[in-house]
Design a protein around this motif. Structure first.
Motif, PDB file in Angstrom:
ATOM      1  N   ARG A 288      87.156 -88.263 -87.635  1.00  0.00           N
ATOM      2  CA  ARG A 288      88.199 -87.248 -87.469  1.00  0.00           C
ATOM      3  C   ARG A 288      87.896 -86.423 -86.230  1.00  0.00           C
ATOM      4  NH1 ARG A 288      88.457 -81.624 -90.903  1.00  0.00           N
ATOM      5  NH2 ARG A 288      90.283 -80.709 -89.852  1.00  0.00           N
ATOM      6  N   ALA A 289      88.887 -86.222 -85.389  1.00  0.00           N
ATOM      7  CA  ALA A 289      88.716 -85.402 -84.198  1.00  0.00           C
ATOM      8  C   ALA A 289      89.440 -84.074 -84.365  1.00  0.00           C
ATOM      9  CB  ALA A 289      89.248 -86.130 -82.967  1.00  0.00           C
ATOM     10  N   VAL A 290      88.792 -82.999 -83.957  1.00  0.00           N
ATOM     11  CA  VAL A 290      89.426 -81.680 -83.964  1.00  0.00           C
ATOM     12  C   VAL A 290      89.301 -81.071 -82.577  1.00  0.00           C
ATOM     13  CG1 VAL A 290      88.994 -81.290 -86.413  1.00  0.00           C
ATOM     14  CG2 VAL A 290      87.333 -80.488 -84.733  1.00  0.00           C
ATOM     15  N   THR A 291      90.280 -80.274 -82.194  1.00  0.00           N
ATOM     16  CA  THR A 291      90.248 -79.637 -80.880  1.00  0.00           C
ATOM     17  C   THR A 291      89.476 -78.322 -80.948  1.00  0.00           C
ATOM     18  OG1 THR A 291      92.287 -78.395 -81.248  1.00  0.00           O
ATOM     19  CG2 THR A 291      92.501 -80.613 -80.286  1.00  0.00           C
TER      20      THR A 291
ATOM     21  N   ILE B  78      89.381 -75.091 -83.742  1.00  0.00           N
ATOM     22  CA  ILE B  78      88.195 -74.367 -84.217  1.00  0.00           C
ATOM     23  C   ILE B  78      88.362 -72.871 -83.984  1.00  0.00           C
ATOM     24  CG2 ILE B  78      85.700 -74.082 -83.952  1.00  0.00           C
ATOM     25  CD1 ILE B  78      85.583 -77.016 -83.048  1.00  0.00           C
ATOM     26  N   LEU B  79      88.849 -72.502 -82.817  1.00  0.00           N
ATOM     27  CA  LEU B  79      89.089 -71.083 -82.522  1.00  0.00           C
ATOM     28  C   LEU B  79      90.070 -70.473 -83.513  1.00  0.00           C
ATOM     29  CD1 LEU B  79      89.385 -71.288 -78.630  1.00  0.00           C
ATOM     30  CD2 LEU B  79      87.626 -70.015 -79.884  1.00  0.00           C
ATOM     31  N   ASP B  80      91.158 -71.188 -83.787  1.00  0.00           N
ATOM     32  CA  ASP B  80      92.163 -70.681 -84.723  1.00  0.00           C
ATOM     33  C   ASP B  80      91.585 -70.550 -86.131  1.00  0.00           C
ATOM     34  OD1 ASP B  80      94.014 -70.574 -82.699  1.00  0.00           O
ATOM     35  OD2 ASP B  80      95.024 -72.450 -83.239  1.00  0.00           O
TER      36      ASP B  80
ATOM     37  N   LEU C 217      90.429 -87.011 -75.852  1.00  0.00           N
ATOM     38  CA  LEU C 217      90.176 -87.378 -77.246  1.00  0.00           C
ATOM     39  C   LEU C 217      89.044 -88.377 -77.332  1.00  0.00           C
ATOM     40  CD1 LEU C 217      90.913 -87.609 -80.295  1.00  0.00           C
ATOM     41  CD2 LEU C 217      92.570 -89.371 -79.641  1.00  0.00           C
ATOM     42  N   GLN C 218      88.045 -88.057 -78.156  1.00  0.00           N
ATOM     43  CA  GLN C 218      87.000 -89.035 -78.457  1.00  0.00           C
ATOM     44  C   GLN C 218      86.691 -88.952 -79.943  1.00  0.00           C
ATOM     45  OE1 GLN C 218      82.693 -88.764 -77.346  1.00  0.00           O
ATOM     46  NE2 GLN C 218      83.163 -90.544 -76.078  1.00  0.00           N
TER      47      GLN C 218
END
Length: 283
Positions: free
Chosen positions: A217-220, A224-226, A251-252
């Motif tokens: 799973r990729a998250v931006t 994370i800030l939000d 994206l990785q």
């Protein structure tokens, strides 16, 4: 069965959690004291401990590309020194785990990266790790070797120079602003406690070869800030710095099908990792 496990880098971030877990399970655990660049001292310690299992975590985990001239001495020469030392006790040695990196894949193509994806290392860190992988192939006839390629992972106690601890620290301290690069890059993040559990399971496994350590799973960074803002109720001003914007893919993410087949340990939800880091609890 009680294992005698030698861990290099036992005092590091990952080593702390792995050593604690193995000792809780009743295994004998030894943290390597010798400098892995010193073959004679390393061989003497390895033969003295005479482990049944070895986990090689030691390495240079953070470097501005090309700024640390020891990176090849540690990752390539040091790792081969360890393998040479392991050859001296190979009759008793059941498993060696060598830690590489997902950076060997380079930028990727935006699709989930599996172990068969072509390698294209783009930094001295990645090249030195892939060189270690190549050298390790010379020892496969004599040693049972697993090479892991971890994607990003984090947790309580990771140094503040890394991204996620930096973000968490700013929110915990309720600082007014933070300097970041591109916050829309998405990465595959895991929890260090899960990583320790995976290494423990791999020590028990019958497998050999290369395997990704990833959540799939990729998250931006924006996400994370939000999330941290929502959990803390603190708003922070973002100052984007040009010199923090790297040439990298947006994206990785890793493919964890092989790891699932080998150990089947479900990754932690990344939100629970962030909650744990916000709480400040060490375990």
């Amino acid at each position: 069965m009680i294992k005698r496990v030698l861990v290099t880098g036992a005092q590091g971030f990952t080593g702390h959690y792995l050593v604690e877990l193995l000792r809780q399970l009743g295994h004998e655990v030894y943290g390597l004291q010798a400098d892995i660049r010193d073959l004679d001292a390393l061989t003497a310690e390895v033969t003295s401990v005479n482990p049944t299992h070895v986990v090689h975590l030691a390495g240079i985990s953070f470097t501005l590309d090309g700024k640390d001239i020891n990176i090849y001495q540690v990752h390539l020469i040091g790792s081969e020194n360890l393998l040479k030392a392991c050859m001296e006790i190979r009759e008793n040695l059941q498993k060696v785990i060598l830690v590489s990196t997902s950076h060997v894949y380079g930028f990727g193509n935006g699709e989930p990266l599996d172990e068969d994806f072509p390698v294209a290392p783009r930094s001295h860190y990645a090249v030195s790790k892939y060189a270690m992988e190549c050298v390790a192939e010379n020892y496969r006839d004599d040693l049972s070797i697993i090479i892991t390629r971890p994607f990003n992972y984090t947790g309580y106690g990771q140094a503040g120079r890394f991204l996620v601890p930096k973000l968490v620290s700013h929110f915990k301290q309720r600082l007014p602003a933070i300097e970041l690069g591109n916050i829309d890059v998405a990465r595959d993040f895991s929890d260090v406690r899960w990583v320790a559990q995976v290494y423990r399971a791999l020590l028990d496994s019958e497998y050999e070869g290369v395997v990704n350590l990833c959540s799939g799973r990729a998250v931006t960074i924006r996400y994370i800030l939000d999330y941290l803002q929502q959990k803390t109720g603190h708003e922070i001003q973002l100052n984007q710095k040009v010199d923090l914007i790297r040439k990298e893919c947006l994206l990785q993410v890793g493919n964890h099908a092989k790891l699932d087949a080998w150990v089947g340990i479900k990754p932690y939800p990344f939100e629970s990792t962030l909650d744990w880091m916000l709480s400040g609890e060490s375990i």
